[in-house]
Design a protein around this motif. Sequence first.
Motif, PDB file in Angstrom:
ATOM      1  N   GLN A 150       0.833  -1.205   0.000  1.00 39.83           N
ATOM      2  CA  GLN A 150       0.000   0.000   0.000  1.00 39.83           C
ATOM      3  C   GLN A 150       0.868   1.256   0.000  1.00 39.83           C
ATOM      4  O   GLN A 150       1.971   1.264   0.551  1.00 39.83           O
ATOM      5  N   ILE A 151       0.336   2.309  -0.612  1.00 43.74           N
ATOM      6  CA  ILE A 151       0.932   3.645  -0.548  1.00 43.74           C
ATOM      7  C   ILE A 151      -0.039   4.516   0.234  1.00 43.74           C
ATOM      8  O   ILE A 151      -1.229   4.586  -0.101  1.00 43.74           O
ATOM      9  N   LEU A 152       0.432   5.158   1.289  1.00 45.32           N
ATOM     10  CA  LEU A 152      -0.401   6.052   2.088  1.00 45.32           C
ATOM     11  C   LEU A 152       0.107   7.478   1.901  1.00 45.32           C
ATOM     12  O   LEU A 152       1.277   7.758   2.156  1.00 45.32           O
ATOM     13  N   LEU A 153      -0.768   8.364   1.452  1.00 47.48           N
ATOM     14  CA  LEU A 153      -0.332   9.741   1.183  1.00 47.48           C
ATOM     15  C   LEU A 153      -1.409  10.720   1.603  1.00 47.48           C
ATOM     16  O   LEU A 153      -2.602  10.415   1.577  1.00 47.48           O
ATOM     17  N   ASP A 154      -0.968  11.901   1.995  1.00 48.51           N
ATOM     18  CA  ASP A 154      -1.929  12.983   2.221  1.00 48.51           C
ATOM     19  C   ASP A 154      -1.594  14.153   1.301  1.00 48.51           C
ATOM     20  O   ASP A 154      -0.451  14.335   0.882  1.00 48.51           O
ATOM     21  N   LEU A 232      -3.371   3.889  -1.762  1.00 48.33           N
ATOM     22  CA  LEU A 232      -3.238   3.370  -3.124  1.00 48.33           C
ATOM     23  C   LEU A 232      -2.764   1.924  -3.070  1.00 48.33           C
ATOM     24  O   LEU A 232      -1.847   1.586  -2.315  1.00 48.33           O
ATOM     25  N   THR A 233      -3.390   1.085  -3.864  1.00 47.67           N
ATOM     26  CA  THR A 233      -2.988  -0.317  -3.978  1.00 47.67           C
ATOM     27  C   THR A 233      -3.020  -0.714  -5.446  1.00 47.67           C
ATOM     28  O   THR A 233      -3.725  -0.094  -6.248  1.00 47.67           O
ATOM     29  N   MET A 234      -2.278  -1.724  -5.799  1.00 51.85           N
ATOM     30  CA  MET A 234      -2.271  -2.177  -7.184  1.00 51.85           C
ATOM     31  C   MET A 234      -3.545  -2.951  -7.489  1.00 51.85           C
ATOM     32  O   MET A 234      -3.997  -3.770  -6.687  1.00 51.85           O
TER      33      MET A 234
END
Length: 236
Positions: A150-154, A232-234
């Motif tokens: 997972q990608i964690l972004l703000d 975000l996930t693939m």
Amino acid sequence: MADVFGKALMDFQHGKYTEDIKTYSSLDEEDVIPIPYLFRDFDEMPKMEQMALQMAHGKVLDIGCGTGSHSLYLQDKGLDVTALDSSEGCISVCKERGIANTVKSPILEYSNDTFDTILLLMNGIGLAGTLDRLDVFLRHLASLLRPNGQILLDSSDIIYMFDQDEDGGYWIPDNGGYYGEVNFTMEYKGLKSEPFDWVYVDFNTLQNACLANHIHCELVMEGEHYDYLAKLTMEP
């Protein structure tokens, strides 16, 4: 290029804090980055950052780690964390604060490992620079993910910074670019950085960019001021 940000953090780390970082932007705004805030612990972080850190799992890459506050929290929880920043000063501060794994590199030049969680906090997606570079940026991040990673972004929708007319529309300069693209310069103790591009991406624009690159984009949390946390996930 002068490592203005890194020098400011090093000064604070070594007890030489006397002033904050000034920023000048293409939005015609002069602002400051309060350096003590960058050294905050978990309890002092905004809810959105706390949520992202609580969601982090497995092997973690903290991109644009700065002082390493996020990395430190996760490392103390027992996670395997790599703190990455292109600033020499930032990486020195992270090492002095006890972070075990650090990498000095621009993110687009890093491909040495893969991760379960990638963090891009404090508007880390801004490192893409401009909207037309977002696709390349997202694809590179995706290449660093492990299966089910997972990608964690703000980030923030900075539409609120533009004037509004009576019917609720916004007056946005017609310069051909995306309104979230900002050019910054930083100044600290007489040192000035080179100008650099930074992009604030509203959630719909991020979602569309992810869709185009076969990445699933989920809204995790909305803040009180046009800001949000996304995961975000693939796509399978």
